[in-house]
Write an enzyme that holds these catalytic residues in place. Structure first.
Site, mmCIF file in Angstrom:
data_model
loop_
_atom_site.group_PDB
_atom_site.id
_atom_site.type_symbol
_atom_site.label_atom_id
_atom_site.label_comp_id
_atom_site.label_asym_id
_atom_site.label_seq_id
_atom_site.Cartn_x
_atom_site.Cartn_y
_atom_site.Cartn_z
ATOM 1 N N ASP A 195 34.403 22.621 30.971
ATOM 2 C CA ASP A 195 33.805 24.372 31.951
ATOM 3 C C ASP A 195 33.612 24.252 33.554
ATOM 4 O O ASP A 195 32.517 23.293 33.696
ATOM 5 C CB ASP A 195 32.765 24.615 30.944
ATOM 6 C CG ASP A 195 31.714 26.203 31.231
ATOM 7 O OD1 ASP A 195 32.167 26.268 32.519
ATOM 8 O OD2 ASP A 195 30.805 26.381 31.305
ATOM 9 N N ARG A 239 53.137 49.049 43.305
ATOM 10 C CA ARG A 239 52.590 48.801 44.480
ATOM 11 C C ARG A 239 52.828 47.491 45.111
ATOM 12 O O ARG A 239 53.008 47.028 46.192
ATOM 13 C CB ARG A 239 50.915 48.645 44.922
ATOM 14 C CG ARG A 239 51.306 47.259 43.770
ATOM 15 C CD ARG A 239 49.233 46.938 43.531
ATOM 16 N NE ARG A 239 48.504 45.667 43.149
ATOM 17 C CZ ARG A 239 47.092 45.599 42.801
ATOM 18 N NH1 ARG A 239 46.571 46.234 42.674
ATOM 19 N NH2 ARG A 239 47.346 43.998 42.216
ATOM 20 N N ARG A 276 42.795 42.397 31.039
ATOM 21 C CA ARG A 276 43.011 43.968 32.488
ATOM 22 C C ARG A 276 43.234 44.775 32.089
ATOM 23 O O ARG A 276 43.037 45.948 32.273
ATOM 24 C CB ARG A 276 42.472 42.452 33.775
ATOM 25 C CG ARG A 276 41.562 42.239 33.728
ATOM 26 C CD ARG A 276 41.576 41.432 35.486
ATOM 27 N NE ARG A 276 42.285 40.722 35.809
ATOM 28 C CZ ARG A 276 43.360 40.924 36.846
ATOM 29 N NH1 ARG A 276 42.551 41.801 37.959
ATOM 30 N NH2 ARG A 276 43.913 39.363 37.447
ATOM 31 N N THR A 327 50.185 37.346 33.941
ATOM 32 C CA THR A 327 49.752 35.885 32.822
ATOM 33 C C THR A 327 48.547 36.257 31.883
ATOM 34 O O THR A 327 48.429 38.152 31.936
ATOM 35 C CB THR A 327 48.373 35.428 34.626
ATOM 36 O OG1 THR A 327 46.902 36.269 34.562
ATOM 37 C CG2 THR A 327 49.558 34.488 35.199
ATOM 38 N N PRO A 328 48.445 36.177 31.229
ATOM 39 C CA PRO A 328 47.389 36.357 30.112
ATOM 40 C C PRO A 328 45.937 37.147 30.719
ATOM 41 O O PRO A 328 45.632 38.374 29.550
ATOM 42 C CB PRO A 328 47.455 34.774 29.020
ATOM 43 C CG PRO A 328 48.123 34.352 30.167
ATOM 44 C CD PRO A 328 48.227 34.766 30.687
ATOM 45 N N TYR A 385 34.888 39.238 44.237
ATOM 46 C CA TYR A 385 36.389 38.607 44.061
ATOM 47 C C TYR A 385 36.860 38.083 45.072
ATOM 48 O O TYR A 385 37.120 37.273 45.510
ATOM 49 C CB TYR A 385 37.223 38.916 42.874
ATOM 50 C CG TYR A 385 38.560 38.554 42.826
ATOM 51 C CD1 TYR A 385 38.846 37.569 41.313
ATOM 52 C CD2 TYR A 385 39.797 39.028 43.170
ATOM 53 C CE1 TYR A 385 39.654 36.687 41.108
ATOM 54 C CE2 TYR A 385 40.721 38.289 43.027
ATOM 55 C CZ TYR A 385 41.067 37.323 42.419
ATOM 56 O OH TYR A 385 42.348 36.141 41.426
ATOM 57 N N LYS A 422 36.846 34.624 46.798
ATOM 58 C CA LYS A 422 38.435 34.168 47.106
ATOM 59 C C LYS A 422 38.359 33.891 48.390
ATOM 60 O O LYS A 422 38.585 33.024 48.951
ATOM 61 C CB LYS A 422 39.690 34.773 46.722
ATOM 62 C CG LYS A 422 39.609 35.048 45.033
ATOM 63 C CD LYS A 422 39.767 33.836 44.450
ATOM 64 C CE LYS A 422 39.769 33.441 42.892
ATOM 65 N NZ LYS A 422 40.067 31.830 42.955
ATOM 66 N N ARG A 425 37.568 44.935 44.227
ATOM 67 C CA ARG A 425 37.639 43.809 44.013
ATOM 68 C C ARG A 425 36.760 43.211 44.870
ATOM 69 O O ARG A 425 36.969 41.987 45.574
ATOM 70 C CB ARG A 425 38.693 42.670 44.420
ATOM 71 C CG ARG A 425 40.030 43.018 43.334
ATOM 72 C CD ARG A 425 40.278 41.882 42.691
ATOM 73 N NE ARG A 425 41.528 42.712 41.184
ATOM 74 C CZ ARG A 425 41.981 43.669 40.211
ATOM 75 N NH1 ARG A 425 40.242 44.980 40.707
ATOM 76 N NH2 ARG A 425 42.726 44.526 39.368
#
Ligand code: NAD
Length: 245
Positions: free
Chosen positions: A58, A205, A188, A182-183, A147, A151, A144
């Site tokens: 983790d 987009r 999402r 991706t998963p 995020y 980032k 976002r």
């Protein structure tokens, strides 16, 4: 001979998505890969399919990071992949969302980099690769907030490490993908209610008319982890199918 032959790589969040594709690509290129993830189930599949060594980790657990890095003092390549998306504006981002975003997306990279650097320096060099996003200082993306802030922090962390260690054979680069299938992206899209509509919105987009795939990002990671990119450090690598062009 593979482009990463003789190298040992530690990858975070390697159970699924981009991290998993990178673990497979690094191994194909001859690296010894320590694939880590918070979730052991997908790691055991990965290890079974490829022979890659796996460890539960983790990235928010400082002691666990110290433990893994202590048991692998010979890491040449650290690929920090783990990240978490909080969907929403600053108004939707409560203190817990903010703290969690910083912990998973940014503090984790401080911890892992700090844990591997002394050993990399002692052995004469290494590569640190950090997963950022175009949703960062590269581009403003709606909903976002936390995020993008974290980032963008990843880009700053990357450039600072690159500048501090450029004379000691440590290269540090950031990868900034656009939307990659991706998963977690699937989840999402499902969480938005109407999956087909959400997927259509994401695809609409994209100038290429499609999402990216994890192997396309893994290919860039192989290049940046290998000596082919030996003159590259402190650089932001946008890989987004022309989205932010
Ligand atoms: P993902 O977000 O689905 O995560 C993959 C793995 O992360 C899972 O196996 C999960 O168990 C693991 N994980 C979650 N929390 C963890 C923790 N605390 N410690 C260790 N592992 C943990 O995968 P993804 O979509 O491939 O994203 C990987 C990285 O790429 C993230 O940093 C993400 O922000 C970034 N990124 C993704 C996209 C995209 O569109 N998918 C775009 C730009 C950037």
């Amino acid at each position: 001979m593979g482009r990463l032959a003789g190298k040992k790589a530690l990858i975070t969040a390697a159970g699924a998505g981009i991290g998993r594709a990178a673990a497979e690509a690094f191994a194909r290129e001859g690296a010894t890969v320590i694939a880590t993830d918070i979730d052991v189930q997908p790691l055991s599949d990965l290890a079974w399919e490829t022979g890659i060594a796996s460890e539960q980790l983790d990235v928010t657990d400082r002691d666990a990071i110290a433990d893994v890095c202590g048991r692998h003092p010979d890491i040449d390549i650290l690929f920090n992949v783990a990240g978490w998306v909080h969907n929403g504006t600053i108004e939707a981002c409560g203190p817990d969302d903010w703290d969690r975003s910083i912990r998973i997306n940014l503090t984790s990279m401080y911890e892992t980099s700090r844990a591997v650097l002394p050993n990399m320096l002692a052995k004469g060099g290494g590569v640190i690769l950090n997963m950022s996003s175009v949703a960062s200082s590269v581009s403003g993306v709606a909903n976002r907030f936390a995020y993008s802030a974290t980032k963008a922090g990843v880009i700053g962390l990357t450039k600072a490490i690159a500048a501090d260690y450029v004379g000691r054979n440590i290269r540090c680069n950031a990868i900034c993908p656009g939307t990659v299938d991706t998963p977690s992206l699937q989840e999402r899209m499902k969480a938005l209610g109407n999956y087909e509509e959400a997927r259509g919105m994401f695809v609409e987009r994209q100038p290429m008319g499609r999402l990216g795939n994890a192997d396309e990002i893994a290919n860039l990671a192989v290049y940046l982890a290998s000596d082919e990119s030996s003159f590259t450090t402190g650089a932001i690598h946008v890989i987004d199918g022309g989205w932010t062009n």
